[in-house]
Design an enzyme around this catalytic site. Structure first.
Site, mmCIF file in Angstrom:
data_model
loop_
_atom_site.group_PDB
_atom_site.id
_atom_site.type_symbol
_atom_site.label_atom_id
_atom_site.label_comp_id
_atom_site.label_asym_id
_atom_site.label_seq_id
_atom_site.Cartn_x
_atom_site.Cartn_y
_atom_site.Cartn_z
ATOM 1 N N SER A 49 12.615 36.414 33.090
ATOM 2 C CA SER A 49 13.686 36.678 34.052
ATOM 3 C C SER A 49 13.168 36.905 35.476
ATOM 4 O O SER A 49 13.810 36.493 36.442
ATOM 5 C CB SER A 49 14.547 37.865 33.606
ATOM 6 O OG SER A 49 13.781 39.054 33.563
ATOM 7 N N CYS A 79 18.906 35.897 26.337
ATOM 8 C CA CYS A 79 17.673 36.655 26.550
ATOM 9 C C CYS A 79 17.435 36.874 28.050
ATOM 10 O O CYS A 79 18.101 37.693 28.654
ATOM 11 C CB CYS A 79 16.492 35.984 25.852
ATOM 12 S SG CYS A 79 15.079 37.090 25.630
ATOM 13 N N ARG A 99 14.962 45.756 29.491
ATOM 14 C CA ARG A 99 14.085 44.590 29.315
ATOM 15 C C ARG A 99 13.009 44.883 28.276
ATOM 16 O O ARG A 99 12.559 46.009 28.133
ATOM 17 C CB ARG A 99 13.416 44.237 30.644
ATOM 18 C CG ARG A 99 14.402 43.783 31.690
ATOM 19 C CD ARG A 99 13.731 43.425 32.993
ATOM 20 N NE ARG A 99 12.844 42.302 32.774
ATOM 21 C CZ ARG A 99 11.729 42.085 33.466
ATOM 22 N NH1 ARG A 99 11.365 42.921 34.415
ATOM 23 N NH2 ARG A 99 10.976 41.041 33.210
ATOM 24 N N ILE A 127 12.945 37.364 20.797
ATOM 25 C CA ILE A 127 11.577 37.179 21.284
ATOM 26 C C ILE A 127 11.415 38.014 22.550
ATOM 27 O O ILE A 127 12.033 37.723 23.567
ATOM 28 C CB ILE A 127 11.285 35.691 21.577
ATOM 29 C CG1 ILE A 127 11.488 34.853 20.313
ATOM 30 C CG2 ILE A 127 9.870 35.529 22.141
ATOM 31 C CD1 ILE A 127 11.420 33.365 20.535
ATOM 32 N N ARG A 128 10.602 39.065 22.478
ATOM 33 C CA ARG A 128 10.447 40.012 23.602
ATOM 34 C C ARG A 128 11.819 40.345 24.180
ATOM 35 O O ARG A 128 12.029 40.350 25.394
ATOM 36 C CB ARG A 128 9.535 39.442 24.691
ATOM 37 C CG ARG A 128 8.107 39.328 24.298
ATOM 38 C CD ARG A 128 7.221 38.913 25.433
ATOM 39 N NE ARG A 128 7.887 38.001 26.344
ATOM 40 C CZ ARG A 128 7.693 37.997 27.656
ATOM 41 N NH1 ARG A 128 6.883 38.842 28.215
ATOM 42 N NH2 ARG A 128 8.328 37.139 28.421
ATOM 43 N N HIS A 164 18.105 34.296 20.898
ATOM 44 C CA HIS A 164 18.006 32.874 21.228
ATOM 45 C C HIS A 164 18.761 32.026 20.206
ATOM 46 O O HIS A 164 18.156 31.549 19.243
ATOM 47 C CB HIS A 164 16.534 32.440 21.234
ATOM 48 C CG HIS A 164 15.732 32.986 22.353
ATOM 49 N ND1 HIS A 164 15.557 32.309 23.530
ATOM 50 C CD2 HIS A 164 15.052 34.158 22.481
ATOM 51 C CE1 HIS A 164 14.795 33.022 24.340
ATOM 52 N NE2 HIS A 164 14.484 34.152 23.731
ATOM 53 N N GLU A 166 19.691 29.063 20.481
ATOM 54 C CA GLU A 166 19.219 27.687 20.560
ATOM 55 C C GLU A 166 18.017 27.416 19.665
ATOM 56 O O GLU A 166 17.647 26.267 19.424
ATOM 57 C CB GLU A 166 18.884 27.322 22.023
ATOM 58 C CG GLU A 166 17.600 27.896 22.568
ATOM 59 C CD GLU A 166 17.640 29.361 22.986
ATOM 60 O OE1 GLU A 166 16.642 29.834 23.543
ATOM 61 O OE2 GLU A 166 18.672 30.036 22.772
#
Length: 182
Positions: A49, A79, A99, A127-128, A164, A166
């Site tokens: 980001s 995300c 975050r 993911i993170r 995510h 996708e």
């Protein structure tokens, strides 16, 4: 239908592939002239980001994208895209984000959960990942939680997920974005 996908950094190709499987035309936004094309919606993908925000500002995309969203352009942020929509960044959704809430890359995980408007047993790859610490307006609605943390929210024409969609084969969230928000 034609959906713009922010393609500065991150998992944008996977979103494009998902939309193509759903029969939707996409185009990549890398610079201001790309943004000026006709579009029915926007996807802000996962990635980093801080990098995405810096590039949005350097390329002159920040304010045009922000104004389009505020003027009603449907948007899906996943995300890092969720972080971009939050207060203190684009500021179009009324929530605070934590975050990297689940830790570093090694803290990545997969879960299934219910999402209001989407369904039950929706696969979620984190993911993170961030999560939403606080929803700050009655216009913003938490639509999914995992372990007591808000991982998806909707505010009008905006949909944000900490995970995510996708990266999984389940197309329901993208379909919900296209049919329920766009």
């Amino acid at each position: 239908m034609r959906i713009a996908v922010l393609a500065l950094q991150g998992a944008f190709i996977e979103h494009e592939q998902m939309l193509q499987r759903l029969g939707v035309e996409t185009f990549e936004v890398r610079q201001l002239k790309d943004w000026q094309q006709p579009k029915d919606g926007l996807i802000l993908p996962g990635g980093e980001s801080t990098v995405q925000m810096r590039l949005l500002k350097e390329l002159g995309l920040f304010e045009p994208i922000r104004q389009a969203i505020l003027n009603g352009l449907p948007v899906l942020g996943t995300c890092a895209g969720m972080i971009l929509l939050s207060e203190g960044r684009l500021g179009t959704m009324d929530f605070h984000v934590r975050r990297n809430a689940y830790g570093r890359q090694l803290g990545s995980f997969h879960a299934t959960g219910s999402i209001v408007g989407v369904g039950e047993a929706v696969p979620m790859t984190f993911i993170r990942a961030p999560y939403i610490e606080e929803v700050m307006s009655p216009d913003c609605h938490a639509i999914a939680t995992i372990d007591g943390h808000i991982v998806a929210a909707r505010q009008g024409n905006q949909l944000a997920t900490a995970f995510h969609p996708e990266l999984d084969d389940d197309m329901r969230l993208h379909r919900y974005f296209l049919e329920g928000i766009c």
